[in-house]
Motif scaffolding. Structure first.
Motif, PDB file in Angstrom:
ATOM      1  N   ARG A 561       0.865  -1.193   0.000  1.00  0.00           N
ATOM      2  CA  ARG A 561       0.000   0.000   0.000  1.00  0.00           C
ATOM      3  C   ARG A 561       0.895   1.234   0.000  1.00  0.00           C
ATOM      4  O   ARG A 561       1.484   1.572   1.030  1.00  0.00           O
ATOM      5  CB  ARG A 561      -0.882   0.010   1.245  1.00  0.00           C
ATOM      6  CG  ARG A 561      -1.992  -1.040   1.270  1.00  0.00           C
ATOM      7  CD  ARG A 561      -2.733  -0.933   2.595  1.00  0.00           C
ATOM      8  NE  ARG A 561      -4.018  -1.590   2.603  1.00  0.00           N
ATOM      9  CZ  ARG A 561      -4.287  -2.721   3.263  1.00  0.00           C
ATOM     10  NH1 ARG A 561      -3.346  -3.321   3.936  1.00  0.00           N
ATOM     11  NH2 ARG A 561      -5.508  -3.220   3.254  1.00  0.00           N
ATOM     12  N   ARG A 617       0.529  -1.393  -5.224  1.00  0.00           N
ATOM     13  CA  ARG A 617      -0.767  -0.783  -5.524  1.00  0.00           C
ATOM     14  C   ARG A 617      -0.591   0.726  -5.630  1.00  0.00           C
ATOM     15  O   ARG A 617      -0.023   1.341  -4.718  1.00  0.00           O
ATOM     16  CB  ARG A 617      -1.782  -1.110  -4.431  1.00  0.00           C
ATOM     17  CG  ARG A 617      -3.139  -0.509  -4.746  1.00  0.00           C
ATOM     18  CD  ARG A 617      -4.165  -0.876  -3.715  1.00  0.00           C
ATOM     19  NE  ARG A 617      -3.972  -0.123  -2.479  1.00  0.00           N
ATOM     20  CZ  ARG A 617      -4.767  -0.268  -1.410  1.00  0.00           C
ATOM     21  NH1 ARG A 617      -5.750  -1.145  -1.434  1.00  0.00           N
ATOM     22  NH2 ARG A 617      -4.548   0.444  -0.328  1.00  0.00           N
ATOM     23  N   GLU A 794     -12.577  -4.854  -6.268  1.00  0.00           N
ATOM     24  CA  GLU A 794     -13.101  -4.515  -4.947  1.00  0.00           C
ATOM     25  C   GLU A 794     -14.380  -3.699  -5.018  1.00  0.00           C
ATOM     26  O   GLU A 794     -14.894  -3.257  -3.994  1.00  0.00           O
ATOM     27  CB  GLU A 794     -12.040  -3.785  -4.106  1.00  0.00           C
ATOM     28  CG  GLU A 794     -11.426  -2.582  -4.787  1.00  0.00           C
ATOM     29  CD  GLU A 794     -10.293  -1.945  -3.992  1.00  0.00           C
ATOM     30  OE1 GLU A 794     -10.198  -2.148  -2.781  1.00  0.00           O
ATOM     31  OE2 GLU A 794      -9.496  -1.220  -4.614  1.00  0.00           O
ATOM     32  N   GLY A 815     -10.012  -7.277  -3.436  1.00  0.00           N
ATOM     33  CA  GLY A 815      -9.915  -6.429  -2.232  1.00  0.00           C
ATOM     34  C   GLY A 815     -11.202  -6.648  -1.454  1.00  0.00           C
ATOM     35  O   GLY A 815     -12.162  -5.894  -1.570  1.00  0.00           O
ATOM     36  N   THR A 816     -11.190  -7.699  -0.679  1.00  0.00           N
ATOM     37  CA  THR A 816     -12.462  -8.109  -0.061  1.00  0.00           C
ATOM     38  C   THR A 816     -12.887  -7.220   1.103  1.00  0.00           C
ATOM     39  O   THR A 816     -14.010  -7.338   1.568  1.00  0.00           O
ATOM     40  CB  THR A 816     -12.379  -9.583   0.397  1.00  0.00           C
ATOM     41  OG1 THR A 816     -11.122  -9.773   1.029  1.00  0.00           O
ATOM     42  CG2 THR A 816     -12.529 -10.522  -0.776  1.00  0.00           C
ATOM     43  N   ASN A 817     -11.992  -6.337   1.559  1.00  0.00           N
ATOM     44  CA  ASN A 817     -12.457  -5.371   2.570  1.00  0.00           C
ATOM     45  C   ASN A 817     -13.492  -4.462   1.929  1.00  0.00           C
ATOM     46  O   ASN A 817     -14.615  -4.317   2.416  1.00  0.00           O
ATOM     47  CB  ASN A 817     -11.300  -4.517   3.100  1.00  0.00           C
ATOM     48  CG  ASN A 817     -10.221  -5.343   3.747  1.00  0.00           C
ATOM     49  OD1 ASN A 817     -10.482  -6.444   4.221  1.00  0.00           O
ATOM     50  ND2 ASN A 817      -9.011  -4.834   3.763  1.00  0.00           N
ATOM     51  N   ASP A 818     -13.090  -3.847   0.810  1.00  0.00           N
ATOM     52  CA  ASP A 818     -14.028  -2.959   0.125  1.00  0.00           C
ATOM     53  C   ASP A 818     -15.156  -3.743  -0.527  1.00  0.00           C
ATOM     54  O   ASP A 818     -16.305  -3.298  -0.534  1.00  0.00           O
ATOM     55  CB  ASP A 818     -13.290  -2.128  -0.932  1.00  0.00           C
ATOM     56  CG  ASP A 818     -12.674  -0.883  -0.315  1.00  0.00           C
ATOM     57  OD1 ASP A 818     -13.405  -0.154   0.368  1.00  0.00           O
ATOM     58  OD2 ASP A 818     -11.469  -0.666  -0.489  1.00  0.00           O
ATOM     59  N   GLY A 882      -7.537  -8.667   0.694  1.00  0.00           N
ATOM     60  CA  GLY A 882      -8.302  -8.136   1.826  1.00  0.00           C
ATOM     61  C   GLY A 882      -7.914  -8.905   3.085  1.00  0.00           C
ATOM     62  O   GLY A 882      -7.197  -9.919   3.003  1.00  0.00           O
TER      63      GLY A 882
HETATM   64  C1  PEP Z   1      -9.449  -4.183   0.257  1.00  0.00           C
HETATM   65  O1  PEP Z   1     -10.329  -3.372   0.006  1.00  0.00           O
HETATM   66  O2  PEP Z   1      -9.670  -5.375   0.539  1.00  0.00           O
HETATM   67  C2  PEP Z   1      -8.047  -3.755   0.274  1.00  0.00           C
HETATM   68  C3  PEP Z   1      -7.058  -4.609   0.394  1.00  0.00           C
HETATM   69  O3  PEP Z   1      -7.837  -2.415   0.237  1.00  0.00           O
HETATM   70  P1  PEP Z   1      -7.885  -1.455   1.519  1.00  0.00           P
HETATM   71  O4  PEP Z   1      -8.148  -2.294   2.699  1.00  0.00           O
HETATM   72  O5  PEP Z   1      -6.552  -0.801   1.542  1.00  0.00           O
HETATM   73  O6  PEP Z   1      -8.986  -0.544   1.143  1.00  0.00           O
END
Ligand code: PEP
Ligand code: MG
Length: 929
Positions: A561, A617, A794, A815-818, A882
């Motif tokens: 990141r 990224r 994501e 990007g499984t967080n988003d 994520g």
């Molecule tokens: C995500 O969205 O999974 C991701 C890895 O990005 P960030 O957590 O930095 O938004």
């Protein structure tokens, strides 16, 4: 209709059918059938328990069959149930398919009544023991089968001890115990309106019912909910009826518990404790101090040899470390129970490696027997497990490990105090990217808001620092520099300990146990790598992170990141200049100052990861994250204005004084002269004007940049397209760093990844930018740099347009967080604090989807995207970066969905490596489940 068969003797029961016979019952059957000495007995099945709940009474045929089996035990033992001469006593023990220690009920010494009591006193030649057993039985049966409040019996015990001036239960004489039994019987009569049942079969019937009922008792139900024990895992409890044997029949009798190996170290040596001429309760009640089992070698050498043989046979049968109970009655060794031993993680790892070497376990079994999450605890310092301290407050266990330090309320103070050699804990309501230097400086992070995927949690995990988030019992007042917990006030500089493994916060410094990557763990993980299909990469942003990731066995970096590099305190002012720039030229000038710094960053990371892929990224977060907040700026500006006013007043001071008294200025002429000289010099610097102008410009910009919903706003590739200078600089930094490395003979595999993509056109524009820079770098540096180009997936539209994205992207990284946030339309920062706990507790959601991948929703989108992507580009590489990339259940899904790699923070890598191997080994069951 005939009932199914509800009873199996230990000779008959299917030792592998834990669902039907419960763990304890299956164990007793197994041991009996192996020819070990187990007291005779039988199992009433879990099906009978289910039937009991259906019909609200015991199945009709049950008690008849029970009588037959008791008869068989009488014949085997030569004793009589309720007999006055040689009484048979039994235990009635619960036991379900899943171990639920202490959650259900067990009754001992059943069969005692006034006549068998005499028999017991005679047979043991110990009236005190007989009366003690009798009063214990009345108490246990009264509580469990008759539902009498235990406190009444306890009060009677206290009263009799007071009456005779006795301190300890053990000092009561036989006669006093007889008197106590009488009082207990009176309590039963008074509470139930009926005499204590003396018919042993009535006792037995009521005990069986009580044990069944305990399956649905509050304790057991709560336990099952807490540990997510479903009906498929355990449905009902079995009841084990076992002839009692006594370890208090003289010097050739004993009782004890053993582990086939040391559960703390894993050492291959019998481990446990025993007491001669004692019963189990003596050990539990701490009345006598038990001796280590090794002492038995001298005290009872023959029996010790038998115990060693028993240990070997149990391990050979179960292929697992066993925790067993035994009793020696008049020189005969009985095994009363065996189950898989609960060990600490280190012992689990060591026994896996050693039991494989001994031929007891296959490689697959050695890997499958350890829960991957356990490994996370191994690589961080933890609180000394012997501590007795009460936590000051509890929050969410957001990043494992424990650390102590002095409280600081902001990142700058953290840095200053750290530089001065102090250990600090950063305590904030929540953290922001600009706090990053505070993270570096702190031993641990504590926030009063935010969940397990909050900024604080994610960054702390990435750095391997302990973090407790969402600790809302702590109210922080940064301006006053204190925090309140209940009625206690914590000040900056106070010592606290944060335990990110449990979420507890303690006052003062606590003692810790340090982690180490020990040889057996390395061996085990090398086997995991052999068997796994998924590769494990790291989320690592700095060369230090990269080195740690390598040490933990990462096979590349799946997410670097870059914003973390922008937050460096030396760079932040330049980044702010870049943001505040009014023209592309001004922006380019700032960006150009950042270029050499970014290039150095990438060079060091490429060097650290020589030969392995590094996925960089491009910048993701919204710009305002690099600027102070509106309220911070307003505060600073008003301070500066105050300062100006104050200095003006000082300039006017002589005149003011003269007004008061014409003599005064003469008295202070020296001081005033020096002060004014200083002020003139200060004004000449125009520092305050410059600061004020900068603050005001920044405030204006911050106002412009404020977004209603920044996470869905001007960020990611959208930012890269509106301000192309930034991505241009970052891409150039990556490719030039790679070119330098190539020239130095270091193999690099740079990968450029674009965040927040929702359409192929976005990718096309960034790709052509990258291609142009690549040409330029080739011309200037004289080397061609190869890089892979890929997209984060994501946002929901990226999944739906995966086919067209794959025309340009050589890899996808989910990007499984988003993506979780977008799929649920839940804001991850808010959900975990507000409604998610209730959603999970009340069963609307099975798990927190920000922790464990939501296979049914997010997973479904991923599968579509992978399918469409690979249709266009069959060799499309797919990964996940994520937080789910380090979570075992999610990793299992990733294997099933055909991903190539998972990427997670360094401390989670060992667990992820094991989980990846387990996911491959259990792939087939996943298809079936
Ligand atoms: C995500 O969205 O999974 C991701 C890895 O990005 P960030 O957590 O930095 O938004
Ligand atoms: Mg993201």
């Amino acid at each position: 209709m005939n009932d199914p068969r509800f009873i199996y003797t230990f000779d008959e029961g299917d030792a592998d059918n834990r669902m039907l016979l419960g763990g304890k019952g299956a164990g007793l059957c197994a041991m009996t059938q192996m020819g070990l000495d187990v007291p005779p007995g039988f199992v009433i099945t879990t099906e009978a328990c289910i039937k009991y709940f259906e019909c609200r009474r015991l199945p009709e045929s049950l008690m008849g069959a029970v009588r037959t089996q008791i008869g068989a035990i009488e014949r085997k033992t030569g004793k009589g149930f309720g007999s006055e001469t040689n009484p048979l006593l039994i235990s009635v023990r619960s036991g379900s398919a899943m171990s639920m220690p202490g959650m259900m009920d067990t009754i001992l010494n059943l069969g005692l009544n006034p006549s068998s009591l005499k028999g017991l006193a005679r047979a043991t030649d110990n009236p005190r023991f007989a009366y003690d057993a009798w009063r214990r039985f009345i108490q246990l049966f009264g509580k469990i089968a008759l539902g009498i409040d235990e406190a009444l019996f306890d009060a009677a015990m206290v009263a009799i001890k007071r009456q005779y001036g006795i301190a300890q239960d053990v000092d009561l004489t036989a006669e006093q115990l007889r008197e106590l039994s009488e009082r207990f019987l009176a309590i039963v009569l008074e509470q139930t309106g009926a005499a204590f049942p003396s018919d042993p079969y009535e006792q037995l019937e009521r005990s069986i019912e009580a044990v069944f009922r305990s399956w649905n008792g509050k304790r057991a139900v709560d336990y099952r909910r807490q540990f997510r024990i479903s009906k498929e895992m355990a449905n009902g409890t079995a009841v084990n009826i076992v002839a009692m044997v006594f370890g208090n029949m003289g010097a050739d009798s004993a009782t004890g518990v053993g582990f086939t190996r040391n559960p703390e170290t894993g050492e291959n040596a019998i481990y446990g404790e025993y007491l001669t001429n004692a019963q189990g309760e003596d050990v539990v009640a701490g009345i006598r101090t038990p001796k280590p089992i090794a002492d038995m070698a001298d005290e009872m050498p023959g029996l010790y040899r038998q115990l060693i043989e028993l240990r070997g046979r149990l391990e050979a049968r179960y292929k697992e470390v066993q925790d067993f109970e035994f009793t020696i009655e008049k020189g005969r060794l009985y095994c009363l129970q065996t189950r898989n031993g609960k060990m600490n993680t280190r012992a689990m790892v060591r026994t896996s490696v050693e039991m494989l070497a001994e031929g007891l376990l296959s490689k697959e079994h050695a890997l499958l027997r350890i829960a991957p999450t356990q490994l996370e605890q191994l690589l961080v310092p933890t609180l000394d497990p012997k501590h007795k301290a009460e936590p000051l407050a509890r929050g969410l266990p957001a990043s494992p490990g424990a650390a102590s330090g002095r409280i600081v309320f902001d990142a700058d103070t953290a840095e200053q105090r750290r530089k001065a050699g102090e250990k600090v804990v950063l305590v904030r309501e929540e953290t922001k990217p600009e706090d990053i230097h505070g993270f570096f400086a702190a031993q641990a992070i504590l926030t009063s808001r935010g969940g397990k995927t909050s900024h604080a949690a994610v960054v702390a995990r990435g750095m391997g620092k302990p973090c407790v988030s969402g600790c809302d019992a702590i109210r922080i007042d940064v301006r006053e520099r204190h925090a309140e917990v209940g009625n206690m006030t914590l000040h900056e500089g106070d010592l606290i300990t944060v335990d990110g493994t449990t979420g507890c916060v303690y006052l003062d410094q606590m003692s810790m146990v340090e982690p180490e990557f020990f040889p057996e763990l390395k061996t085990l993980l090398s086997w995991a790598d052999e068997l796994a299909q998924l590769k494990v990469y790291a989320n690592a942003d700095t060369p230090t992170d990269a080195a740690l990731a390598l040490q933990y066995g990462a096979k590349g970096i799946g997410l670097c990141r870059t914003e973390r590099m922008f937050n460096d305190p030396q760079r932040l002012p330049i980044v702010q200049e870049m943001i505040l720039a009014d023209s592309p030229e001004a922006r380019r000038a700032a960006v150009e100052r950042l270029l050499p710094m970014q290039r150095e960053d990438f060079k060091s990371i490429f060097k650290a990861m020589a030969g392995l892929p590094v996925t960089v990224r491009l910048l993701d977060p919204p710009m305002h994250e690099f600027l102070p907040t509106v309220s911070q700026l307003e505060f600073e500006i008003s301070h500066l204005r105050h300062l100006r006013r104050a200095t003006r007043s000082v300039a006017e001071l002589p005149d003011t004084l003269r007004l008061l008294d014409p003599e005064l200025p003469r008295v202070y002429v020296d001081i005033l002269g020096r002060l004014q000289e200083g002020l003139v010099r200060y004004h000449q610097t125009q520092r305050d004007d410059a600061l004020l102008a900068r603050g005001e410009a920044m405030l204006k910009k911050v106002h412009q940049l404020v977004e209603v919903n920044p996470m869905l706003g001007h960020r990611g590739v959208r930012l890269g397209i509106t301000y192309p200078e930034i991505y241009e600089m970052q891409i150039r930094a990556v490719l030039e760093a790679a070119a330098y490395c190539i020239k130095e003979g270091i193999t690099t595999h740079p990968e450029i990844m674009v965040p927040q993509v929702c359409d192929a056109e976005e990718l096309r524009r960034i790709k052509s930018l990258a291609d142009a820079i690549k040409e330029d770098v080739a011309t200037r540096q004289g080397v061609e740099v190869h890089f892979k180009f890929g997209s984060m997936v994501e946002v929901v539209r990226a999944c739906l347009r995966a086919g067209s994205l794959a025309e340009l992207a050589e890899f996808f990284s989910f990007g499984t967080n988003d993506l979780t946030q977008a799929t649920f339309s839940f804001s991850r920062e808010d959900a975990e604090n507000k409604f998610l706990p209730l959603y999970v507790q009340s069963g609307i959601l099975a798990q927190n989807p920000f922790e464990v991948l939501d296979v049914e929703g997010v997973g479904q989108l991923m599968r579509f995207a992978i399918g469409w992507g690979r249709e266009k580009r069959p060799d499309l590489v797919v990964g996940i970066c994520g937080e789910h990339g380090g979570e075992p259940e999610s990793i299992r899904f990733c294997q099933y969905a055909g991903l190539d790699y998972v990427s997670c923070s360094a401390p989670r890598i060992p667990a992820a490596r094991l989980a990846a191997a387990q996911a491959k080994l259990r792939e087939k069951q996943y298809h079936d489940s």
